[in-house]
Design an enzyme around this catalytic site. Structure first.
Site, PDB file in Angstrom:
ATOM      1  N   ASN A   1       2.567   6.760   1.030  1.00  0.00           N
ATOM      2  CA  ASN A   1       1.899   5.497   0.709  1.00  0.00           C
ATOM      3  C   ASN A   1       2.340   4.485   1.758  1.00  0.00           C
ATOM      4  O   ASN A   1       3.448   3.972   1.705  1.00  0.00           O
ATOM      5  CB  ASN A   1       2.298   5.029  -0.704  1.00  0.00           C
ATOM      6  CG  ASN A   1       1.672   3.680  -1.054  1.00  0.00           C
ATOM      7  OD1 ASN A   1       0.845   3.164  -0.297  1.00  0.00           O
ATOM      8  ND2 ASN A   1       2.058   3.115  -2.186  1.00  0.00           N
ATOM      9  N   TRP A   2       1.456   4.251   2.723  1.00  0.00           N
ATOM     10  CA  TRP A   2       1.814   3.350   3.826  1.00  0.00           C
ATOM     11  C   TRP A   2       1.823   1.893   3.391  1.00  0.00           C
ATOM     12  O   TRP A   2       2.295   1.038   4.122  1.00  0.00           O
ATOM     13  CB  TRP A   2       0.822   3.519   4.985  1.00  0.00           C
ATOM     14  CG  TRP A   2       0.954   4.804   5.748  1.00  0.00           C
ATOM     15  CD1 TRP A   2       1.791   5.859   5.488  1.00  0.00           C
ATOM     16  CD2 TRP A   2       0.237   5.163   6.946  1.00  0.00           C
ATOM     17  NE1 TRP A   2       1.642   6.838   6.425  1.00  0.00           N
ATOM     18  CE2 TRP A   2       0.688   6.446   7.342  1.00  0.00           C
ATOM     19  CE3 TRP A   2      -0.745   4.530   7.718  1.00  0.00           C
ATOM     20  CZ2 TRP A   2       0.188   7.090   8.473  1.00  0.00           C
ATOM     21  CZ3 TRP A   2      -1.251   5.183   8.835  1.00  0.00           C
ATOM     22  CH2 TRP A   2      -0.785   6.442   9.215  1.00  0.00           C
ATOM     23  N   LYS A   3       1.241   1.604   2.235  1.00  0.00           N
ATOM     24  CA  LYS A   3       1.104   0.214   1.756  1.00  0.00           C
ATOM     25  C   LYS A   3       0.413  -0.618   2.841  1.00  0.00           C
ATOM     26  O   LYS A   3      -0.442  -0.080   3.549  1.00  0.00           O
ATOM     27  CB  LYS A   3       2.469  -0.339   1.353  1.00  0.00           C
ATOM     28  CG  LYS A   3       3.188   0.604   0.358  1.00  0.00           C
ATOM     29  CD  LYS A   3       4.380   0.026  -0.289  1.00  0.00           C
ATOM     30  CE  LYS A   3       4.986   1.059  -1.235  1.00  0.00           C
ATOM     31  NZ  LYS A   3       6.115   0.573  -1.990  1.00  0.00           N
TER      32      LYS A   3
ATOM     33  N   HIS B   1      -0.494   1.377  -8.962  1.00  0.00           N
ATOM     34  CA  HIS B   1       0.832   1.202  -8.356  1.00  0.00           C
ATOM     35  C   HIS B   1       1.456  -0.067  -8.931  1.00  0.00           C
ATOM     36  O   HIS B   1       0.757  -1.049  -9.202  1.00  0.00           O
ATOM     37  CB  HIS B   1       0.695   1.106  -6.830  1.00  0.00           C
ATOM     38  CG  HIS B   1       2.014   1.208  -6.137  1.00  0.00           C
ATOM     39  ND1 HIS B   1       2.887   0.143  -6.077  1.00  0.00           N
ATOM     40  CD2 HIS B   1       2.633   2.239  -5.520  1.00  0.00           C
ATOM     41  CE1 HIS B   1       3.988   0.533  -5.437  1.00  0.00           C
ATOM     42  NE2 HIS B   1       3.848   1.804  -5.093  1.00  0.00           N
TER      43      HIS B   1
ATOM     44  N   GLU C   1       2.989  -2.388  -7.601  1.00  0.00           N
ATOM     45  CA  GLU C   1       2.703  -3.604  -6.821  1.00  0.00           C
ATOM     46  C   GLU C   1       1.338  -4.162  -7.185  1.00  0.00           C
ATOM     47  O   GLU C   1       1.135  -5.374  -7.225  1.00  0.00           O
ATOM     48  CB  GLU C   1       2.807  -3.273  -5.319  1.00  0.00           C
ATOM     49  CG  GLU C   1       4.256  -3.067  -4.908  1.00  0.00           C
ATOM     50  CD  GLU C   1       4.466  -2.075  -3.775  1.00  0.00           C
ATOM     51  OE1 GLU C   1       3.507  -1.738  -3.056  1.00  0.00           O
ATOM     52  OE2 GLU C   1       5.630  -1.625  -3.623  1.00  0.00           O
TER      53      GLU C   1
ATOM     54  N   GLU D   1       7.080   6.177 -10.893  1.00  0.00           N
ATOM     55  CA  GLU D   1       7.782   5.345  -9.920  1.00  0.00           C
ATOM     56  C   GLU D   1       8.541   4.240 -10.653  1.00  0.00           C
ATOM     57  O   GLU D   1       7.957   3.192 -10.967  1.00  0.00           O
ATOM     58  CB  GLU D   1       6.784   4.703  -8.951  1.00  0.00           C
ATOM     59  CG  GLU D   1       5.985   5.685  -8.137  1.00  0.00           C
ATOM     60  CD  GLU D   1       5.516   5.095  -6.815  1.00  0.00           C
ATOM     61  OE1 GLU D   1       5.741   5.731  -5.788  1.00  0.00           O
ATOM     62  OE2 GLU D   1       4.952   3.985  -6.806  1.00  0.00           O
TER      63      GLU D   1
ATOM     64  N   GLY E   1      11.590   0.660  -2.877  1.00  0.00           N
ATOM     65  CA  GLY E   1      11.959  -0.180  -1.740  1.00  0.00           C
ATOM     66  C   GLY E   1      13.357  -0.756  -1.847  1.00  0.00           C
ATOM     67  O   GLY E   1      13.722  -1.664  -1.100  1.00  0.00           O
TER      68      GLY E   1
ATOM     69  N   SER F   1      12.246   5.235  -3.247  1.00  0.00           N
ATOM     70  CA  SER F   1      13.311   5.521  -2.273  1.00  0.00           C
ATOM     71  C   SER F   1      13.517   7.017  -2.018  1.00  0.00           C
ATOM     72  O   SER F   1      14.654   7.462  -1.849  1.00  0.00           O
ATOM     73  CB  SER F   1      14.624   4.844  -2.690  1.00  0.00           C
ATOM     74  OG  SER F   1      14.447   3.440  -2.757  1.00  0.00           O
TER      75      SER F   1
ATOM     76  N   GLY G   1       7.095   5.668   0.082  1.00  0.00           N
ATOM     77  CA  GLY G   1       6.740   4.430   0.778  1.00  0.00           C
ATOM     78  C   GLY G   1       7.422   4.370   2.134  1.00  0.00           C
ATOM     79  O   GLY G   1       6.973   5.000   3.099  1.00  0.00           O
ATOM     80  N   GLY G   2       8.523   3.649   2.208  1.00  0.00           N
ATOM     81  CA  GLY G   2       9.221   3.375   3.476  1.00  0.00           C
ATOM     82  C   GLY G   2       9.412   4.587   4.371  1.00  0.00           C
ATOM     83  O   GLY G   2       9.102   4.531   5.575  1.00  0.00           O
TER      84      GLY G   2
HETATM   85  P1  13P Z   1       9.690   3.424  -1.307  1.00  0.00           P
HETATM   86  O1  13P Z   1       9.663   4.882  -0.961  1.00  0.00           O
HETATM   87  O2  13P Z   1       9.663   2.517  -0.111  1.00  0.00           O
HETATM   88  O3  13P Z   1      10.795   3.101  -2.273  1.00  0.00           O
HETATM   89  O4  13P Z   1       8.307   3.112  -2.060  1.00  0.00           O
HETATM   90  C1  13P Z   1       7.921   3.935  -3.099  1.00  0.00           C
HETATM   91  C2  13P Z   1       6.519   3.618  -3.437  1.00  0.00           C
HETATM   92  O5  13P Z   1       6.201   2.556  -3.920  1.00  0.00           O
HETATM   93  C3  13P Z   1       5.502   4.647  -3.136  1.00  0.00           C
HETATM   94  O6  13P Z   1       4.293   4.341  -3.734  1.00  0.00           O
END
Ligand code: 13P
Length: 253
Positions: free
Chosen positions: A9-11, A97, A99, A169, A175, A215, A236-237
């Site tokens: 997930n590149w966001k 998600h 967010e 999640e 994050g 994470s 994500g990251g």
């Molecule tokens: P991180 O891997 O950066 O913690 O993010 C997880 C995430 O929100 C994937 O959708």
């Protein structure tokens, strides 16, 4: 065999040039994926077509959007529909998600509508659920996550729920560098599978992939994915770093 998925997930990250470089880097590694193992790349809307072109010929790779709107079409400036995604050849869409729930006010009922529409367009929803730190500290995470599933998904008939991927999640792990332990992940995934089994029966619950997100890194993916009910990760990251994400792909069991 239940599917296993390493999903990126590149966001809202990367320019076009950076996106192209990252796709090239990820795709150049030689992976030895089994037929039930998949890599899903959830890139920002402007890069969906590019990602689709890049993965052509890479059998186990698929493209995902990060959201879609809950109406079929019409005067909803700035939104993208499930049908548009389908017409681009996109196969997956992340829905719910944390967010989106937090910053864009997405509710369980809205997510129920999005899920139905996505399924009707042949997209596979990656439906996200997960609790905040406050809920985890109060010890009510199981009920909270169960309600998220019930209110958004449980009006779906059996043949549709079978097409869904679930991502657990925990918000406190997103994050933050604070990963859930593999035991915490397994405990919740087991609970989610039981909740699905209560509603749809054991056979259906056994088929639905449940990914862990929060994470996930190259260094902890193997341990997390080794749990019996953890069928991969939503990352994500670490998905923005080719070497890290490649390691996560290789950690699929
Ligand atoms: P991180 O891997 O950066 O913690 O993010 C997880 C995430 O929100 C994937 O959708």
């Amino acid at each position: 065999m239940r599917q296993q998925i390493a999903a990126a997930n590149w966001k809202m990250n990367l320019t076009l040039q950076q996106a192209e470089n990252l796709l090239d880097e990820i795709l150049k590694a030689p992976y030895h994926l089994k037929t039930y193992q998949k890599v899903v790349l959830a890139v920002p809307f402007p890069y969906l077509l590019l990602a689709g072109q890049k993965i052509a010929g890479h059998n186990n790779f698929h493209v995902s959007a990060q959201n879609c709107y809950q109406k079929e079409r019409g005067a909803y400036t700035g939104e993208s529909s499930a049908e548009m995604l389908q017409s681009l050849g996109v196969e997956y869409v992340i829905l719910g998600h944390s967010e989106r729930r937090e910053y864009f006010g997405e509710t369980n009922s809205m997510l129920g509508e999005k899920t139905k529409l996505a399924l009707s367009c042949g997209l596979t929803p990656i439906f996200c659920c997960g609790e905040s730190l406050q809920i985890r500290e109060a010890g009510t995470q199981n009920d909270y996550v169960e309600t998220q599933l019930k209110e958004s998904l449980f009006s779906l008939p059996e043949e549709q729920i079978r097409k869904i991927v679930i991502a657990y999640e925990p918000i406190w792990a997103i994050g933050t560098g604070k990963t859930a332990t593999s035991a915490q992940a397994q405990e919740m995934h087991f609970h989610l599978r039981r909740v699905l089994a209560k509603q749809y029966g054991d056979a259906v619950a056994e088929e639905i992939p449940i990914l862990y997100g929060g994470s996930v890194k190259g260094s902890n993916a193997k341990e997390l994915f080794s749990q019996p009910d953890v069928d991969g990760g939503l990352v994500g990251g670490a998905s923005l770093i080719a070497a890290d994400f490649s390691k996560i792909i290789e950690a699929l069991k």
